[in-house]
Design a protein around this motif. Structure first.
Motif: not given
Length: 199
Positions: A159-181
């Motif tokens: 929610v903080d992130i969305l508030n900080w970026i709301k004045n700009y064009k959002c091309i991609h937003f993802y909130y969820g799981e990801a595998e990282r090695e």
């Protein structure tokens, strides 16, 4: 976290997060126009910066760890590219505005009270029409125990992130799981927030 914390963290001879770029940065880097000026924020040992320099971009990295920045220079030399490095506490010092075509940040974790300043400085460093790209661990990452800070205060709320970026064009937003090695510090399934915005 302090400069001393990160200097100690990066003091191993090997690259604690590996030498390969973050998967999300690899997948999205095509969006950055050729021969762009790119700022890499809280870039640590430089794996993403070196990757972007190998693509032909003019890359500058910012981190408070001088050891991390030295390792960035070593990795750049090994890959026959140039990366400019700046030692800076991004929770207290602002980067010059409107200078980059793109900015990236991967797992740049700072205390909650400093997060708005840090994000604003990164966004403001990019020229109008430029891109800001980042991947960070969400507060939900604590349950996964596969990397990142051990305190919710150092993690991010979507929610903080969305508030900080709301004045700009959002091309991609993802909130969820990801595998990282990524080296020995990010191993397995985690919970991330990704964003790509156009200023």
């Amino acid at each position: 976290m302090s400069k001393e914390h990160w200097d100690n963290s990066f003091s191993n001879q090997d690259f604690v997060y590996g030498e390969s770029e973050n998967v999300f940065i690899n997948n999205i880097s095509h969006i950055i126009p050729e021969h762009s000026k790119v700022g890499c924020f809280a870039e640590g040992e430089g794996r993403n910066a070196v990757y972007l320099a190998k693509l032909g971009h003019d890359v500058t990295t910012y981190d408070q760890s001088t050891i991390g920045l030295e390792k960035t220079k070593i990795l750049a030399r090994q890959n026959h590219v140039d990366v400019e490095t700046f030692a800076m506490d991004l929770t207290k010092e602002k980067v010059k505005t409107n200078q980059y075509d793109a900015a990236i940040m991967v797992f740049g974790h700072v205390p909650k009270k400093d997060q708005p300043f840090f994000m604003e400085s990164m966004i403001n460093s990019v020229k109008p029409g430029g891109y800001i790209i980042f991947e960070i661990y969400s507060e939900a990452q604590l349950k996964y125990q596969t990397g990142g800070p051990k305190s919710v205060d150092m993690l991010y709320d979507p929610v903080d992130i969305l508030n900080w970026i709301k004045n700009y064009k959002c091309i991609h937003f993802y909130y969820g799981e990801a595998e990282r090695e990524e080296g020995k510090r990010h191993v397995g399934l985690g919970h991330v927030i990704q964003a790509v915005i156009k200023k």
